[in-house]
Design a protein around this motif. Structure first.
Motif, PDB file in Angstrom:
ATOM      1  N   PRO A  52       2.990  -8.806 -35.704  1.00 32.56           N
ATOM      2  CA  PRO A  52       1.692  -9.390 -36.086  1.00 32.56           C
ATOM      3  C   PRO A  52       1.813 -10.730 -36.818  1.00 32.56           C
ATOM      4  O   PRO A  52       1.007 -11.635 -36.606  1.00 32.56           O
ATOM      5  CB  PRO A  52       1.072  -8.332 -37.003  1.00 32.56           C
ATOM      6  N   ASN A  56       0.638 -14.255 -34.642  1.00 33.50           N
ATOM      7  CA  ASN A  56      -0.530 -14.976 -35.154  1.00 33.50           C
ATOM      8  C   ASN A  56      -0.190 -16.316 -35.791  1.00 33.50           C
ATOM      9  O   ASN A  56      -1.084 -17.061 -36.178  1.00 33.50           O
ATOM     10  CB  ASN A  56      -1.275 -14.104 -36.179  1.00 33.50           C
ATOM     11  N   SER A  57       1.089 -16.617 -35.928  1.00 29.29           N
ATOM     12  CA  SER A  57       1.506 -17.851 -36.589  1.00 29.29           C
ATOM     13  C   SER A  57       1.488 -19.032 -35.627  1.00 29.29           C
ATOM     14  O   SER A  57       2.130 -18.983 -34.575  1.00 29.29           O
ATOM     15  CB  SER A  57       2.921 -17.696 -37.149  1.00 29.29           C
ATOM     16  N   SER A  61       4.470 -18.462 -32.898  1.00 27.24           N
ATOM     17  CA  SER A  61       3.996 -17.638 -31.780  1.00 27.24           C
ATOM     18  C   SER A  61       4.608 -18.040 -30.439  1.00 27.24           C
ATOM     19  O   SER A  61       4.718 -17.206 -29.541  1.00 27.24           O
ATOM     20  CB  SER A  61       2.473 -17.670 -31.702  1.00 27.24           C
ATOM     21  N   ALA A  68      -1.287 -13.300 -28.655  1.00 27.08           N
ATOM     22  CA  ALA A  68      -1.439 -12.625 -29.940  1.00 27.08           C
ATOM     23  C   ALA A  68      -2.234 -11.320 -29.905  1.00 27.08           C
ATOM     24  O   ALA A  68      -1.756 -10.328 -30.434  1.00 27.08           O
ATOM     25  CB  ALA A  68      -2.039 -13.579 -30.970  1.00 27.08           C
ATOM     26  N   PRO A  69      -3.406 -11.244 -29.328  1.00 26.89           N
ATOM     27  CA  PRO A  69      -4.145  -9.980 -29.468  1.00 26.89           C
ATOM     28  C   PRO A  69      -3.511  -8.804 -28.712  1.00 26.89           C
ATOM     29  O   PRO A  69      -3.720  -7.658 -29.068  1.00 26.89           O
ATOM     30  CB  PRO A  69      -5.520 -10.288 -28.865  1.00 26.89           C
ATOM     31  N   THR A 142      -2.851 -16.683 -41.656  1.00 21.42           N
ATOM     32  CA  THR A 142      -2.856 -16.541 -40.190  1.00 21.42           C
ATOM     33  C   THR A 142      -2.857 -15.101 -39.688  1.00 21.42           C
ATOM     34  O   THR A 142      -3.209 -14.866 -38.530  1.00 21.42           O
ATOM     35  CB  THR A 142      -1.641 -17.269 -39.576  1.00 21.42           C
ATOM     36  N   THR A 143      -2.458 -14.137 -40.516  1.00 20.99           N
ATOM     37  CA  THR A 143      -2.293 -12.757 -40.041  1.00 20.99           C
ATOM     38  C   THR A 143      -3.421 -11.869 -40.543  1.00 20.99           C
ATOM     39  O   THR A 143      -3.489 -11.567 -41.745  1.00 20.99           O
ATOM     40  CB  THR A 143      -0.931 -12.184 -40.502  1.00 20.99           C
TER      41      THR A 143
END
Length: 193
Positions: A52, A56-57, A61, A68-69, A142-143
């Motif tokens: 995670p 999300n970074s 990423s 991400a999702p 970001t997370t």
């Protein structure tokens, strides 16, 4: 009263003499934390656990193959094994990235520890630790998993940290320690000139 003043003076003198030892203990603490945490990056559960943060970074990423999702469907509890989820993590580069990150983290810890004997090396190491902790602290922004979600209790969002958020916020202490070590290395380097 004179005995108390004398005792207080003695305690202050001993405490003041511990500054150099304290700086070295910060180096040792950073070394232990970074070797241990970096070493854990070679275990699947740890690699899966940082997904995670990395996904999300905006700074990291791109190391992953998946968006991400998507990772939310493939989360594993610590110690859990699920063949389909494990394969997803292999395809995502979860384990490869984690291994590389582990090597970097351990290197930073070693360089910082070497500052006890080699201030120039320690300066580089503590500087890298500072940069890394800024990166880690950016996860608070970001997370989403760093903040308690709205699940109906009325207790959610800032300033309520989840376990992930509490894991990240401790890096403020590592950052402060690395600044002290960086300053010590710089002073020692300047003294030699």
């Amino acid at each position: 009263m004179e005995k108390i003043t004398s005792l207080l003076q003695a305690v202050l003198n001993v405490s003041a003499s511990l500054k150099g030892l304290g700086v070295h203990l910060i180096r040792v603490a950073i070394f232990i934390i970074f070797i241990w945490i970096g070493g854990l990056k070679f275990w699947n559960y740890e690699a899966e656990g940082i997904v995670p943060f990395v996904a999300n970074s905006p700074f990291m990423s791109f190391f992953y193959e998946k968006e991400a999702p998507e990772y939310k469907d493939y989360k594993l509890k610590e110690g859990e094994f699920d063949k389909v989820k494990h394969e997803w993590h292999q395809e995502n580069n979860t384990y490869g990235f984690s291994h590389g990150l582990g090597l970097l983290i351990m290197s930073f810890g070693i360089l910082t520890l070497l500052g006890i004997w080699f201030p120039k090396i320690g300066f580089v190491g503590s500087g890298l630790v500072i940069l890394m902790t800024f990166g880690t602290l950016s996860f608070l922004v970001t997370t989403p998993e760093c903040w308690v979600p709205d699940l109906g209790s009325g207790e959610h969002g800032f300033p309520l940290l989840t376990g992930a958020g509490r894991l990240v916020i401790k890096d403020t202490a590592i950052l402060a320690g690395a600044v002290v070590v960086l300053a010590d290395c710089a002073q020692r380097i300047l003294k030699k000139k």
